[in-house]
Structure formats: C-alpha cells, structure tokens
Design a protein around this motif. Sequence first.
Motif, mmCIF file in Angstrom:
data_model
loop_
_atom_site.group_PDB
_atom_site.id
_atom_site.type_symbol
_atom_site.label_atom_id
_atom_site.label_comp_id
_atom_site.label_asym_id
_atom_site.label_seq_id
_atom_site.Cartn_x
_atom_site.Cartn_y
_atom_site.Cartn_z
ATOM 1 N N ARG A 1 2.732 0.154 7.634
ATOM 2 C CA ARG A 1 1.573 1.144 7.167
ATOM 3 C C ARG A 1 2.417 2.281 6.500
ATOM 4 O O ARG A 1 3.511 3.104 7.211
ATOM 5 N N SER B 1 1.100 5.353 6.764
ATOM 6 C CA SER B 1 0.984 6.310 7.747
ATOM 7 C C SER B 1 1.962 6.615 8.793
ATOM 8 O O SER B 1 2.128 7.425 9.423
ATOM 9 N N LEU C 1 1.833 -4.487 7.887
ATOM 10 C CA LEU C 1 0.531 -5.201 7.281
ATOM 11 C C LEU C 1 0.794 -6.568 6.660
ATOM 12 O O LEU C 1 -0.277 -7.416 6.877
ATOM 13 N N TYR D 1 -3.014 -5.065 -4.098
ATOM 14 C CA TYR D 1 -4.400 -5.167 -3.598
ATOM 15 C C TYR D 1 -4.269 -4.524 -2.315
ATOM 16 O O TYR D 1 -3.321 -4.582 -1.523
ATOM 17 N N GLU D 2 -5.789 -4.047 -1.963
ATOM 18 C CA GLU D 2 -5.874 -3.355 -0.765
ATOM 19 C C GLU D 2 -5.278 -4.304 0.532
ATOM 20 O O GLU D 2 -6.125 -5.370 0.217
ATOM 21 N N ARG E 1 -5.701 -4.451 4.614
ATOM 22 C CA ARG E 1 -6.183 -3.738 6.031
ATOM 23 C C ARG E 1 -6.606 -2.145 5.779
ATOM 24 O O ARG E 1 -5.998 -1.399 6.351
ATOM 25 N N HIS E 2 -7.178 -1.830 4.580
ATOM 26 C CA HIS E 2 -7.718 -0.454 3.902
ATOM 27 C C HIS E 2 -6.555 0.474 3.663
ATOM 28 O O HIS E 2 -6.531 1.450 3.590
ATOM 29 N N GLU E 3 -5.361 -0.294 3.309
ATOM 30 C CA GLU E 3 -4.346 0.496 2.838
ATOM 31 C C GLU E 3 -3.892 0.047 1.604
ATOM 32 O O GLU E 3 -4.046 -1.180 0.903
ATOM 33 N N ARG E 4 -3.615 1.336 0.594
ATOM 34 C CA ARG E 4 -3.250 0.731 -0.772
ATOM 35 C C ARG E 4 -1.627 0.924 -0.975
ATOM 36 O O ARG E 4 -1.370 0.643 -2.144
#
Length: 115
Positions: free
Chosen positions: A11, A13, A86, A50-51, A53-56
């Motif tokens: 991720r 973040s 991810l 592609y996205e 788990r809501h991550e780009r």
Amino acid sequence: MELYESLFIIRPSVSDEETNTLIDKMKAVADKTGAQFIKAENWGKKKLAYEVRHERKGTYAYFYFRAPNTTVGELERAYRLEDNILKFLTVHLEKELVPPRPLEASAQETDGGRI
C-alpha cells in the motif's frame, strides 16, 4: 534448490520505514525456509494498471532467489496474512536471468560493426 522471482505490491500509504520493515519481514520468512537471495530490491512507488483495493498506486518490492520448493508456499502465506500487501506474484524460473546487452553492442552486431 530452484530459482524464483517474487514481486509484491505494498500500500502506498505505508511509510518508507514501515515499507522497509515489511520487506525485511518477508525476506526473513524466505530465509527461515532456506532461501538464498541473489537480489532484493525496493522499486519504489508506481502507478498500478488498475485499481486494487481502492488504491491507484503501490510500492513494488522484488526478490530474486534460490530456494527449496517449500519456500514459495510459506512466502505466499505470509503475503496473504499481511494487510498492507495488495498483490503478489511468484514465478519459478527455468534458467538464470541473463543481463541485457548494451544497446550499442547489439546495434553493431546487426550491421556488421560498420558505422
């Protein structure tokens, strides 16, 4: 011992320090089962195709190692248990990777060395 490549995406973040800790943790899982690392690299943050788990974006980590076949199962189990990973992919290689030749050398070979 077989030859493998493993790539996993972390991720974006997650802080740099936590990313390095996570990479070391995954490396320790493989080490525990007898893996011999040839390369372990942090490729940094990149845009995903592609996205996921809501991550780009994601931080890519790459392992190139020799190990018994039981290592892959343990490593992928550890990937699945880690919420900050991810995606992952581990590939069995038939032969060692050959570094690419420099572009200039391949161009000279095709035209007989003439400039």
